[in-house]
Design a protein around this motif. Structure first.
Motif, PDB file in Angstrom:
ATOM      1  N   UNK A  79       0.828  -1.214   0.000  1.00 35.29           N
ATOM      2  CA  UNK A  79       0.000   0.000   0.000  1.00 35.29           C
ATOM      3  C   UNK A  79       0.858   1.258   0.000  1.00 35.29           C
ATOM      4  N   UNK A  80       1.801   1.308  -0.943  1.00 31.47           N
ATOM      5  CA  UNK A  80       2.688   2.466  -1.120  1.00 31.47           C
ATOM      6  C   UNK A  80       3.602   2.726   0.078  1.00 31.47           C
ATOM      7  N   UNK A  81       3.795   1.705   0.908  1.00 34.05           N
ATOM      8  CA  UNK A  81       4.687   1.823   2.068  1.00 34.05           C
ATOM      9  C   UNK A  81       5.661   0.659   2.050  1.00 34.05           C
ATOM     10  N   UNK A  82       6.921   0.947   2.343  1.00 32.54           N
ATOM     11  CA  UNK A  82       7.926  -0.102   2.420  1.00 32.54           C
ATOM     12  C   UNK A  82       7.976  -0.674   3.823  1.00 32.54           C
TER      13      UNK A  82
END
Length: 234
Positions: A79-82
Motif C-alpha cells: 500500500x505504497x509503504x515499504x
C-alpha cells in the motif's frame, strides 16, 4: 496479538558485505533485498533474551538465554509503504524446547547448541562475549565504551537495527511477523575478536566470510521488544 514479549540486550552485531546473488535463493517471495548506500549486508548477531514471556506467560527455566543468528535485510512494498525486515539463515539457541517452539510456530531455522555468555564492565570499558558449540566452540567478543550514545539518523547503525519485520520462506510460502521496539542506543567500539567457522555453521554459501573482514562492528543496548503473531502474505 503479541506472540512473544522479552528484552533483547547487548546485541553484538558483526556486519559483512555480500554479493546479492548469494542471497537470492534465500529470498522470500514478495520481498526484495534492501541495500545501504548500494551495499548488500549480512550480519551475525549475538544477544541476550531476557524476561521472556510466551503468549503472556513466563516459562520456568526459559526466561533468560543467549541467541546467535545470521541474517540479511529485505523490504516489501505494501500500500505504497515499504516494510523493512530481516530474513534469518539460521538462529542458534541453547535449549531444544526453544528451537521446537520457534520452528513449529514460525517455521524458522532454529538449531540447539551449548552456549554461554560473558558481560562485564571494567572502568569505562564494557566487554560482551557470546560463545556457542557445534563440533568446536565459536565466539564473538566486543570491547566498547561503557557509556551508550544515541542513534544517528541515516546512519549504518540505524539501517541495521531499524528493520521491524521478519520474513520467512518455507515451501513456496512467505510469512511475516512484526517486531516492535524503540530506537536503540549503541556503544562506541574499541576492539573485537571473532572465532567462527562459517562453513561449518552455515554452509558453503557463507564460507567466504572466514576470510573476509567485517565492514563494521556494532554493540547495541537493545530494549524491551514485542513479537506479533505471524501471518502468511504469499
Amino acid at each position: 496479538m503479541n506472540f512473544l514479549q522479552a528484552e533483547w540486550r547487548k546485541l553484538a552485531i558483526i556486519n559483512y558485505e555480500i554479493d546479492p546473488e548469494i542471497l537470492m535463493k534465500y529470498l522470500p517471495e514478495g520481498t526484495e533485498l534492501d541495500f545501504y548506500h548500494g551495499k548488500c549486508y549480512v550480519s551475525l548477531v549475538g544477544f541476550m533474551f531476557l524476561n521472556t514471556k510466551l503468549l503472556g506467560l513466563s516459562i520456568p527455566f526459559y526466561r533468560n538465554f543467549e541467541e546467535v543468528n545470521l541474517r540479511f535485510y529485505v523490504k516489501k512494498k505494501e500500500k505504497n509503504r515499504w516494510k523493512r525486515g530481516v530474513v534469518f539463515i539460521k538462529e542458534i539457541v541453547p535449549k531444544y524446547a526453544l528451537s521446537f517452539v520457534a520452528n513449529s510456530f514460525y517455521r524458522e531455522n532454529y538449531k540447539t547448541m551449548p552456549m554461554n555468555n560473558e558481560i562485564r564492565v571494567n572502568g569505562d570499558e564494557l566487554t560482551v562475549k557470546y560463545a556457542w558449540k557445534d563440533k568446536s566452540w565459536h565466539s564473538i567478543q566486543i570491547t566498547a565504551d561503557s557509556m551508550a550514545v544515541p542513534m544517528e539518523d541515516d546512519s549504518e547503525f540505524e539501517f541495521i537495527t531499524e528493520h521491524y519485520f521478519g520474513f520467512t520462506k518455507r515451501e513456496h510460502k512467505t510469512s511475516e511477523y512484526e517486531v516492535c521496539h524503540p530506537k536503540w542506543e549503541h556503544y562506541p567500539i574499541k576492539n573485537y575478536q571473532l572465532d567462527i567457522e562459517f562453513n561449518a555453521l552455515y554452509g558453503k554459501d557463507f564460507e567466504f566470510l572466514n576470510e573476509q573482514k567485517p565492514i563494521s562492528v556494532m554493540l547495541a543496548e537493545g530494549s524491551e521488544i514485542e513479537v506479533k503473531t505471524k501471518k502468511y502474505i504469499m
